[in-house]
Scaffold this motif. Structure first.
Motif, PDB file in Angstrom:
ATOM      1  N   GLY A 147       0.798  -1.223   0.000  1.00 39.78           N
ATOM      2  CA  GLY A 147       0.000   0.000   0.000  1.00 39.78           C
ATOM      3  C   GLY A 147       0.828   1.269   0.000  1.00 39.78           C
ATOM      4  O   GLY A 147       1.992   1.273  -0.407  1.00 39.78           O
ATOM      5  N   LEU A 148       0.223   2.330   0.456  1.00 38.42           N
ATOM      6  CA  LEU A 148       0.853   3.650   0.430  1.00 38.42           C
ATOM      7  C   LEU A 148       1.223   4.078   1.843  1.00 38.42           C
ATOM      8  O   LEU A 148       0.562   3.712   2.810  1.00 38.42           O
ATOM      9  CB  LEU A 148      -0.118   4.677  -0.154  1.00 38.42           C
ATOM     10  CG  LEU A 148      -0.658   4.404  -1.552  1.00 38.42           C
ATOM     11  CD1 LEU A 148      -1.655   5.490  -1.941  1.00 38.42           C
ATOM     12  CD2 LEU A 148       0.465   4.327  -2.568  1.00 38.42           C
ATOM     13  N   CYS A 149       2.269   4.889   1.928  1.00 39.06           N
ATOM     14  CA  CYS A 149       2.663   5.451   3.226  1.00 39.06           C
ATOM     15  C   CYS A 149       1.558   6.388   3.706  1.00 39.06           C
ATOM     16  O   CYS A 149       1.089   7.237   2.951  1.00 39.06           O
ATOM     17  CB  CYS A 149       3.965   6.222   3.057  1.00 39.06           C
ATOM     18  SG  CYS A 149       4.412   7.170   4.518  1.00 39.06           S
ATOM     19  N   ASP A 150       1.136   6.224   4.954  1.00 41.13           N
ATOM     20  CA  ASP A 150       0.040   7.075   5.411  1.00 41.13           C
ATOM     21  C   ASP A 150       0.506   8.493   5.736  1.00 41.13           C
ATOM     22  O   ASP A 150      -0.291   9.366   6.035  1.00 41.13           O
ATOM     23  CB  ASP A 150      -0.698   6.432   6.602  1.00 41.13           C
ATOM     24  CG  ASP A 150       0.243   6.149   7.765  1.00 41.13           C
ATOM     25  OD1 ASP A 150       1.418   6.565   7.692  1.00 41.13           O
ATOM     26  OD2 ASP A 150      -0.205   5.520   8.727  1.00 41.13           O
ATOM     27  N   GLN A 151       1.830   8.719   5.708  1.00 37.03           N
ATOM     28  CA  GLN A 151       2.339  10.068   5.976  1.00 37.03           C
ATOM     29  C   GLN A 151       2.494  10.879   4.693  1.00 37.03           C
ATOM     30  O   GLN A 151       2.143  12.038   4.639  1.00 37.03           O
ATOM     31  CB  GLN A 151       3.723   9.986   6.631  1.00 37.03           C
ATOM     32  CG  GLN A 151       3.753   9.143   7.868  1.00 37.03           C
ATOM     33  CD  GLN A 151       3.681   9.983   9.117  1.00 37.03           C
ATOM     34  OE1 GLN A 151       3.939  11.180   9.071  1.00 37.03           O
ATOM     35  NE2 GLN A 151       3.328   9.376  10.214  1.00 37.03           N
ATOM     36  N   ASP A 158       7.904   0.675  -3.705  1.00 31.72           N
ATOM     37  CA  ASP A 158       9.086   1.267  -4.329  1.00 31.72           C
ATOM     38  C   ASP A 158      10.132   1.612  -3.273  1.00 31.72           C
ATOM     39  O   ASP A 158      11.317   1.684  -3.566  1.00 31.72           O
ATOM     40  CB  ASP A 158       8.722   2.578  -5.063  1.00 31.72           C
ATOM     41  CG  ASP A 158       7.696   2.321  -6.148  1.00 31.72           C
ATOM     42  OD1 ASP A 158       7.610   1.158  -6.598  1.00 31.72           O
ATOM     43  OD2 ASP A 158       6.987   3.270  -6.523  1.00 31.72           O
ATOM     44  N   ASP A 159       9.678   1.873  -2.069  1.00 33.56           N
ATOM     45  CA  ASP A 159      10.567   2.406  -1.049  1.00 33.56           C
ATOM     46  C   ASP A 159      10.158   1.833   0.299  1.00 33.56           C
ATOM     47  O   ASP A 159       9.622   2.527   1.152  1.00 33.56           O
ATOM     48  CB  ASP A 159      10.416   3.940  -1.056  1.00 33.56           C
ATOM     49  CG  ASP A 159      11.500   4.605  -0.246  1.00 33.56           C
ATOM     50  OD1 ASP A 159      12.365   3.888   0.299  1.00 33.56           O
ATOM     51  OD2 ASP A 159      11.476   5.843  -0.151  1.00 33.56           O
ATOM     52  N   PRO A 160      10.384   0.530   0.466  1.00 39.56           N
ATOM     53  CA  PRO A 160       9.806  -0.140   1.639  1.00 39.56           C
ATOM     54  C   PRO A 160      10.382   0.337   2.965  1.00 39.56           C
ATOM     55  O   PRO A 160       9.718   0.222   3.997  1.00 39.56           O
ATOM     56  CB  PRO A 160      10.132  -1.625   1.407  1.00 39.56           C
ATOM     57  CG  PRO A 160      11.165  -1.672   0.338  1.00 39.56           C
ATOM     58  CD  PRO A 160      11.140  -0.374  -0.397  1.00 39.56           C
ATOM     59  N   ASP A 161      11.595   0.866   2.963  1.00 36.69           N
ATOM     60  CA  ASP A 161      12.232   1.171   4.252  1.00 36.69           C
ATOM     61  C   ASP A 161      12.117   2.624   4.664  1.00 36.69           C
ATOM     62  O   ASP A 161      12.668   3.033   5.668  1.00 36.69           O
ATOM     63  CB  ASP A 161      13.730   0.805   4.190  1.00 36.69           C
ATOM     64  CG  ASP A 161      13.910  -0.661   3.852  1.00 36.69           C
ATOM     65  OD1 ASP A 161      13.138  -1.477   4.399  1.00 36.69           O
ATOM     66  OD2 ASP A 161      14.797  -0.980   3.034  1.00 36.69           O
ATOM     67  N   HIS A 162      11.445   3.423   3.855  1.00 36.94           N
ATOM     68  CA  HIS A 162      11.496   4.842   4.188  1.00 36.94           C
ATOM     69  C   HIS A 162      10.692   5.129   5.451  1.00 36.94           C
ATOM     70  O   HIS A 162       9.703   4.483   5.765  1.00 36.94           O
ATOM     71  CB  HIS A 162      11.098   5.715   3.001  1.00 36.94           C
ATOM     72  CG  HIS A 162       9.654   6.080   2.942  1.00 36.94           C
ATOM     73  ND1 HIS A 162       8.705   5.288   2.375  1.00 36.94           N
ATOM     74  CD2 HIS A 162       9.007   7.181   3.392  1.00 36.94           C
ATOM     75  CE1 HIS A 162       7.538   5.878   2.466  1.00 36.94           C
ATOM     76  NE2 HIS A 162       7.680   7.025   3.076  1.00 36.94           N
ATOM     77  N   THR A 163      11.186   6.091   6.191  1.00 41.42           N
ATOM     78  CA  THR A 163      10.539   6.442   7.456  1.00 41.42           C
ATOM     79  C   THR A 163      10.404   7.956   7.515  1.00 41.42           C
ATOM     80  O   THR A 163      11.012   8.678   6.720  1.00 41.42           O
ATOM     81  CB  THR A 163      11.404   6.015   8.659  1.00 41.42           C
ATOM     82  OG1 THR A 163      12.723   6.528   8.463  1.00 41.42           O
ATOM     83  CG2 THR A 163      11.466   4.509   8.792  1.00 41.42           C
ATOM     84  N   HIS A 164       9.636   8.391   8.416  1.00 42.58           N
ATOM     85  CA  HIS A 164       9.505   9.833   8.625  1.00 42.58           C
ATOM     86  C   HIS A 164       9.923  10.145  10.041  1.00 42.58           C
ATOM     87  O   HIS A 164       9.636   9.391  10.954  1.00 42.58           O
ATOM     88  CB  HIS A 164       8.053  10.257   8.417  1.00 42.58           C
ATOM     89  CG  HIS A 164       7.601  10.089   7.010  1.00 42.58           C
ATOM     90  ND1 HIS A 164       7.747  11.063   6.084  1.00 42.58           N
ATOM     91  CD2 HIS A 164       7.066   9.026   6.371  1.00 42.58           C
ATOM     92  CE1 HIS A 164       7.288  10.630   4.930  1.00 42.58           C
ATOM     93  NE2 HIS A 164       6.876   9.394   5.064  1.00 42.58           N
ATOM     94  N   GLU A 165      10.551  11.256  10.174  1.00 39.67           N
ATOM     95  CA  GLU A 165      10.895  11.713  11.498  1.00 39.67           C
ATOM     96  C   GLU A 165       9.585  12.040  12.192  1.00 39.67           C
ATOM     97  O   GLU A 165       8.747  12.757  11.643  1.00 39.67           O
ATOM     98  CB  GLU A 165      11.718  12.996  11.356  1.00 39.67           C
ATOM     99  CG  GLU A 165      12.871  13.079  12.316  1.00 39.67           C
ATOM    100  CD  GLU A 165      13.633  14.361  12.068  1.00 39.67           C
ATOM    101  OE1 GLU A 165      13.841  15.097  13.037  1.00 39.67           O
ATOM    102  OE2 GLU A 165      13.993  14.622  10.896  1.00 39.67           O
TER     103      GLU A 165
END
Ligand code: ZN
Ligand code: ZN
Length: 183
Positions: A147-151, A158-165
């Motif tokens: 799915g999509l990042c909720d942030q 495409d970018d499974p490891d991305h995180t948000h501060e």
């Protein structure tokens, strides 16, 4: 209202079957469907081929329709909104009668019973029911679609490891204040 062709391809003349219990008639046809068959999230689009392989059998109560419908449904992944294509192979069953049981009161309409005028079957509803029943409530491009990042709405595939501060909401309020001042 959508404009439909004068003669729907779903209409099949059955005068030769009426009152001849046991008589059979095959309907093996492929045609572009003039109406969408599906739900809000997935369905066979208008103009796309639908393949019917049906047998119509004359019974004393009416005409029994059974067989399969084959088509390609197109929809949207419920998680990432990508296009989903799904092979539909649904079984069709229904009884067409000229006198649906006159039920008084609020009895539920019996399932799989359709009315016809004694001359022509309109297969659109029985085919639509079969297609809709075979479609998923929530189509997915694949069962484990992340799915999509909720942030930020990025595709997690495409970018499974991305995180948000993670910013404390009080700080983010301050931050937007200072941003406003700077601009
Ligand atoms: Zn998906
Ligand atoms: Zn994100």
């Amino acid at each position: 209202m959508t404009h439909r062709p004068e003669v729907s391809p779903y209409r099949v003349p059955v005068r030769d079957l009426i009152r001849r219990p046991g008589a059979q008639h095959q309907v093996i046809e492929t045609f572009p469907t003039p109406v969408v068959l599906g739900t809000d999230v997935i369905g066979v689009p208008e103009g796309k081929d639908i393949e019917l392989d049906l047998s119509l059998e004359s019974l004393s109560e009416g005409i029994w329709v059974s067989g399969t419908v084959h088509a390609l449904a197109v929809g949207e992944c419920g998680r990432c909104l990508d296009e989903v294509r799904l092979d539909v192979d649904a079984s069709v069953q229904g009884l067409f009668t000229t006198s649906p049981m006159a039920q008084d009161g609020d009895d539920e309409e019996p399932e799989d019973v359709f009315e016809f005028d004694g001359e022509t079957l309109d297969l659109e509803d029985v085919v639509r029911d079969a297609v809709v029943t075979s479609l998923p409530f929530t189509p997915l491009c694949r069962p484990d679609c992340p799915g999509l990042c909720d942030q930020c709405g990025a595709r997690l595939e495409d970018d499974p490891d991305h995180t948000h501060e993670v910013i404390d909401p009080r700080w983010s309020a301050l931050q937007s204040l200072t941003e406003e001042k700077e601009s």
